[in-house]
Enzyme design. Structure first.
Site, short mmCIF file in Angstrom:
data_model
loop_
_atom_site.label_atom_id
_atom_site.label_comp_id
_atom_site.label_asym_id
_atom_site.label_seq_id
_atom_site.Cartn_x
_atom_site.Cartn_y
_atom_site.Cartn_z
N GLY A 87 0.89 -1.14 0.00
CA GLY A 87 0.00 0.00 0.00
C GLY A 87 0.93 1.19 0.00
N SER A 88 0.69 2.14 -0.82
CA SER A 88 1.69 3.16 -1.03
C SER A 88 1.10 4.56 -0.98
CB SER A 88 2.34 2.92 -2.39
OG SER A 88 3.27 3.91 -2.71
#
Length: 135
Positions: free
Chosen positions: A33-34
């Site tokens: 998840g960025s």
């Protein structure tokens, strides 16, 4: 697919790489998840101790499609809390040339952590020491 899983929990990408080596795993994969756009999220993968990407992933897809059948036996899930070992390894890299006259104050930017929280998980594990303090 009948494989054992070593679950290391939430953490930053370098912790995956560390864990594969430290736990002597055959491979590693993490869901990312960025703070980047959703189109840049996905998986970080390793086969052995090397990155697994691009053409490797396409070849894996082809192999899975060619041999698609369920595993005959289920794998097992093994949880490992690797955070203490990982942070201890990170702290080995802090080598002061001479004692500080005043403690070093390390500021961990909370705004960045709001993106996915993975780094904050590790920062909160690092104990404050006499030579530095984390806020």
């Amino acid at each position: 697919a009948g494989q054992d899983v070593l679950h290391i929990g939430l953490g930053p990408t370098p912790m995956l790489y560390f864990s594969v080596h430290a736990l002597q795993a055959n491979a590693g994969i993490m869901v990312t998840g960025s703070h980047n756009p959703p189109t840049h999220n996905g998986f970080k993968m390793m086969l052995g101790t090397k990155p697994f990407f691009g053409a490797d992933i396409r070849a894996l897809q082809t192999a899975i499609q060619a041999a698609a059948h369920p595993a005959e036996t289920a794998g097992n899930l093994h949880s490992h809390d690797i955070k203490a070992r990982y942070t201890a390894r990170l702290l080995q890299d802090i080598q002061l040339q001479k004692p500080l006259k005043v403690p070093l104050l390390v500021v961990a930017e909370k705004i960045h952590f709001a993106a996915n929280g993975n780094d904050q998980v590790i920062v909160t594990e690092i104990p404050n020491r006499g030579s530095y303090f984390i806020v």
